[in-house]
Design a protein around this motif. Sequence first.
Motif, mmCIF file in Angstrom:
data_model
loop_
_atom_site.group_PDB
_atom_site.id
_atom_site.type_symbol
_atom_site.label_atom_id
_atom_site.label_comp_id
_atom_site.label_asym_id
_atom_site.label_seq_id
_atom_site.Cartn_x
_atom_site.Cartn_y
_atom_site.Cartn_z
ATOM 1 N N PRO A 1 14.377 47.963 -16.132
ATOM 2 C CA PRO A 1 13.157 48.779 -16.122
ATOM 3 C C PRO A 1 11.915 47.894 -16.107
ATOM 4 N N PRO A 2 10.784 48.430 -15.640
ATOM 5 C CA PRO A 2 9.553 47.624 -15.516
ATOM 6 C C PRO A 2 9.094 47.006 -16.824
ATOM 7 N N GLN A 3 9.204 47.746 -17.931
ATOM 8 C CA GLN A 3 8.781 47.236 -19.219
ATOM 9 C C GLN A 3 9.991 47.088 -20.135
ATOM 10 N N LEU A 4 10.177 45.911 -20.660
ATOM 11 C CA LEU A 4 11.314 45.657 -21.528
ATOM 12 C C LEU A 4 10.829 45.177 -22.895
ATOM 13 N N PRO A 5 11.610 45.473 -23.922
ATOM 14 C CA PRO A 5 11.222 45.014 -25.258
ATOM 15 C C PRO A 5 11.240 43.502 -25.346
ATOM 16 N N GLY A 6 10.409 42.965 -26.225
ATOM 17 C CA GLY A 6 10.322 41.521 -26.360
ATOM 18 C C GLY A 6 11.568 40.904 -26.943
ATOM 19 N N LEU A 7 12.246 41.622 -27.863
ATOM 20 C CA LEU A 7 13.438 41.091 -28.534
ATOM 21 C C LEU A 7 13.194 39.640 -28.952
ATOM 22 N N GLY B 1 12.170 25.791 -14.580
ATOM 23 C CA GLY B 1 11.462 25.192 -15.696
ATOM 24 C C GLY B 1 11.400 26.093 -16.924
ATOM 25 N N ALA B 2 11.342 27.405 -16.718
ATOM 26 C CA ALA B 2 11.247 28.345 -17.840
ATOM 27 C C ALA B 2 12.524 28.371 -18.675
ATOM 28 N N PHE B 3 13.630 27.841 -18.116
ATOM 29 C CA PHE B 3 14.919 27.863 -18.820
ATOM 30 C C PHE B 3 15.237 26.502 -19.464
ATOM 31 N N ILE B 4 14.256 25.630 -19.550
ATOM 32 C CA ILE B 4 14.500 24.282 -20.038
ATOM 33 C C ILE B 4 14.990 24.283 -21.491
ATOM 34 N N LYS B 5 14.686 25.355 -22.237
ATOM 35 C CA LYS B 5 15.073 25.429 -23.651
ATOM 36 C C LYS B 5 16.531 25.838 -23.840
ATOM 37 N N LEU B 6 17.211 26.236 -22.769
ATOM 38 C CA LEU B 6 18.601 26.666 -22.900
ATOM 39 C C LEU B 6 19.485 25.520 -23.385
ATOM 40 N N LYS B 7 20.343 25.829 -24.358
ATOM 41 C CA LYS B 7 21.343 24.870 -24.814
ATOM 42 C C LYS B 7 22.654 25.040 -24.049
ATOM 43 N N HIS B 8 22.939 26.273 -23.615
ATOM 44 C CA HIS B 8 24.202 26.549 -22.908
ATOM 45 C C HIS B 8 23.956 27.594 -21.833
ATOM 46 N N LEU B 9 24.307 27.276 -20.612
ATOM 47 C CA LEU B 9 24.235 28.196 -19.484
ATOM 48 C C LEU B 9 25.633 28.339 -18.895
ATOM 49 N N SER B 10 26.159 29.557 -18.903
ATOM 50 C CA SER B 10 27.482 29.830 -18.341
ATOM 51 C C SER B 10 27.313 30.765 -17.153
ATOM 52 N N LYS C 1 11.355 34.967 -20.374
ATOM 53 C CA LYS C 1 10.296 35.292 -21.337
ATOM 54 C C LYS C 1 10.822 35.480 -22.753
ATOM 55 N N LEU C 2 12.149 35.528 -22.920
ATOM 56 C CA LEU C 2 12.699 35.691 -24.265
ATOM 57 C C LEU C 2 12.447 34.403 -25.044
ATOM 58 N N THR D 1 18.581 30.670 -26.182
ATOM 59 C CA THR D 1 19.186 29.342 -26.019
ATOM 60 C C THR D 1 20.553 29.398 -25.344
ATOM 61 N N HIS D 2 21.175 30.600 -25.288
ATOM 62 C CA HIS D 2 22.502 30.748 -24.691
ATOM 63 C C HIS D 2 22.479 31.904 -23.685
ATOM 64 N N LEU D 3 22.802 31.593 -22.447
ATOM 65 C CA LEU D 3 22.809 32.609 -21.382
ATOM 66 C C LEU D 3 24.140 32.558 -20.655
ATOM 67 N N HIS D 4 24.808 33.709 -20.580
ATOM 68 C CA HIS D 4 26.119 33.798 -19.938
ATOM 69 C C HIS D 4 26.060 34.890 -18.875
ATOM 70 N N ILE D 5 26.300 34.507 -17.622
ATOM 71 C CA ILE D 5 26.291 35.459 -16.505
ATOM 72 C C ILE D 5 27.591 35.284 -15.743
ATOM 73 N N THR D 6 28.423 36.303 -15.694
ATOM 74 C CA THR D 6 29.747 36.133 -15.088
ATOM 75 C C THR D 6 29.735 36.284 -13.577
ATOM 76 N N ASP D 7 28.764 37.003 -13.042
ATOM 77 C CA ASP D 7 28.772 37.241 -11.601
ATOM 78 C C ASP D 7 28.120 36.092 -10.841
ATOM 79 N N GLU D 8 28.338 36.088 -9.545
ATOM 80 C CA GLU D 8 27.818 35.010 -8.713
ATOM 81 C C GLU D 8 26.341 35.263 -8.404
ATOM 82 N N GLU D 9 25.498 34.790 -9.292
ATOM 83 C CA GLU D 9 24.074 34.990 -9.128
ATOM 84 C C GLU D 9 23.473 33.865 -8.277
#
Length: 457
Positions: free
Chosen positions: A371-377, A424-433, A404-405, A409-417
């Motif tokens: 959706p256009p507006q998402l909670p900050g979480l 650069g915005a994801f530089i803080k990630l510790k684990h990308l799957s 923007k979250l 630090t941990h992002l897991h995406i199973t599909d072929e994105e």
Amino acid sequence: MQLTEIKNSIQELESVDISTLASILSHHNIDWEDYPLIFQAFKNLQEVKGFDSHLFDFLPFLNLARLHHLEIISSERSGIQTPPNFPHWHQLKTLSLIFNQAHTIPDEILKATQVSTLKLKVSGGMFEGTGLGNLDKLTQLTSLELPKRMPKLALDTIEGVFQLTQLEYLDVSGIKAKTIAQHIGQLKNLKQIHLRLSSQEQVVLENLSQLKNLEQFKSKFIAKIPECLAQLQKLHTFRLKVNDIFKLNTQILQQLPHLRTLELYFETNISEDLLQLTQVTHLHLLHHAQFDIMATFEILRRMPHLEGLSIYIASNQEDTTVKYLGAMPHLKELTVMCDHHINLKKMFESLHRLENLQSLTISGPRDFNIPPQLPGLSQLQSIQIHSIAPTPSNQLHYFQYLAKLPKLTHLHITDEEIMPHELGAFIKLKHLSIGSETFILESERLKKALPHTKITY
């Protein structure tokens, strides 16, 4: 993508799915005779998955000096194939064999004398032989998963497994529990077990009480708990039916001080007796027709100690479920499984009230329209997205939101994105799957852009 580009993208990989790689090469019209040049490009392979037996001819071209994990897929309809003259058995710590149908386990795997984890998986047929007796020779095994379909397994076949007294994990859910009842107490070091258990097989439950180190017990859902199970003082995960004797069962579970995770399958509506289990911090509510979502959430709201919730949302219960999810601000972990007709927009709009949420896992419909507006979480640290793909027009917005979250630090995406060009915005990630194809083709670019991120598939 040209041959040189593929070689450059894979040469530093430590893990690869060979079947996926072969599919990529075929998709890019790489000639079969050029496959050895690709396979020779690997420098640091430690983990090889999806090694289909029809690709065994290319094995000599792989540098496997550092190999410790191997997954073999037998492409023949029967039997378990192993690579001929394979010199690296002694290096393996983890071995997975995936096959359609077999009568015995090949003696070649007994050369894997240092293997600590062995997985035997049936992809469509069954294991109907008596060839398990030799597994006791793998004396370093601490984790063993036996095939799910083993209908004709004789008792003298399985006895050898129970000589592996160092086992800490055992999956024998493909074997009738009564077959192993008299032996299960021998595995004194067992911490996790997965059984095929019916409510009539109380003798198995009684023998399990001898396993004082048991922490996790999963089976078909148990209707009645024997009092002796209260002896399992280290147990932290248990699966149970919600039925007419739920009150009696909770009285026994109250005696387990380390019980943290309870998986519930509903035959009747849940009762307030659940409130007595104040040590339980995580609940898995498993889908069933008898699941009264409103009555259940009225009780869950009265559990301030509840930190984690896993729930299936059916389309006919969507509005009620989403409403109540947003009314549990104490939740730190949430797993949502959706059917194909769920409106994810409504769910996301409700999540803004979960101000303490740290981990979010979603699996469900393929079409993921953010959706256009998402909670900050603002506290969200980990997000896992399974079997969901954003539409092409929505994909940029999708990654912009994730970036923007503030604490992610941990992002897991199973599909072929298709990962965004700017990372650069994801530089803080510790684990990308990510999906294995994305992992193979994009790993070089991702590693350069995210030098401090562990990237896996």
